[in-house]
Write an enzyme that holds these catalytic residues in place. Structure first.
Site, PDB file in Angstrom:
ATOM      1  N   ILE A 139       0.839  -1.246   0.056  1.00 14.42           N
ATOM      2  CA  ILE A 139      -0.128  -0.303  -0.010  1.00 14.42           C
ATOM      3  C   ILE A 139       0.853   1.251   0.039  1.00 14.42           C
ATOM      4  CG2 ILE A 139      -1.643   1.293   1.129  1.00 14.42           C
ATOM      5  CD1 ILE A 139      -2.345  -1.378   2.423  1.00 14.42           C
ATOM      6  N   CYS A 140       0.590   2.171  -0.911  1.00 12.32           N
ATOM      7  CA  CYS A 140       1.448   3.300  -0.929  1.00 12.32           C
ATOM      8  C   CYS A 140       0.369   4.522  -0.236  1.00 12.32           C
ATOM      9  CB  CYS A 140       1.837   3.737  -2.400  1.00 12.32           C
ATOM     10  SG  CYS A 140       2.551   5.195  -2.640  1.00 12.32           S
TER      11      CYS A 140
END
Length: 160
Positions: A139-140
């Site tokens: 997840i960014c």
């Protein structure tokens, strides 16, 4: 003479016999090992202290989750019974979105420096989203990187 190894140059320069030079080498090696051992002990002490802080915080979060009367029906968190630093989460897709009706599994790994450092959260369930790496599930999200605050917990991180 400059092509000689340093140890040979020192032996010739100071007329040190190979036996004495061996003793010097072993003494230096022991001194290095002692310094290295002291450094390892300091590192381990920091890690144990960090690990204790992480464990204490995670136990508190678990207790709050178990006692909470306002359970979040959209997020379920489960701790690994063998390791307090490893968690799983399931989140329900929000209504009125393409994810509505879906349930997505997350893998959560807290470091020994949690809550000072953010947990690592990955999607286990394949999902197509601009902030999620399609192959790895990474997840960014800024709050899981530079904008993390120790005031947030695992449930808040999953909600974000």
């Amino acid at each position: 003479q400059s092509s000689r190894p340093l140890t040979e140059s020192l032996r010739v320069l100071y007329q040190i016999t190979p036996e004495v030079f061996g003793l010097i080498d072993r003494g230096a090696e022991k001194s290095y090992k002692l310094q290295s051992c002291r450094s390892d002990i300091r590192s381990e002490e920091k890690m144990v202290t960090s690990s204790l802080a992480a464990s204490k915080r995670l136990r508190k979060e678990l207790q709050v989750l178990k006692q909470s009367k306002n359970n979040d029906d959209d997020i379920v968190l489960q701790v690994n019974p063998d390791n307090l630093l490893l968690w799983k989460a399931w989140i329900r897709g929000p209504g009125d979105t393409p994810y509505e009706g879906g349930v997505f599994q997350l893998d959560i790994r807290c470091g020994t420096d949690y809550p000072l450092a953010p947990p690592t959260i990955k999607f286990v369930t394949k999902i197509f989203h601009p902030n999620v790496h399609f192959r790895t599930g990474d997840i960014c999200l800024d709050i899981l990187k530079k904008e993390w605050s120790p005031a947030w917990g695992l449930q808040a991180a999953c909600r974000a």
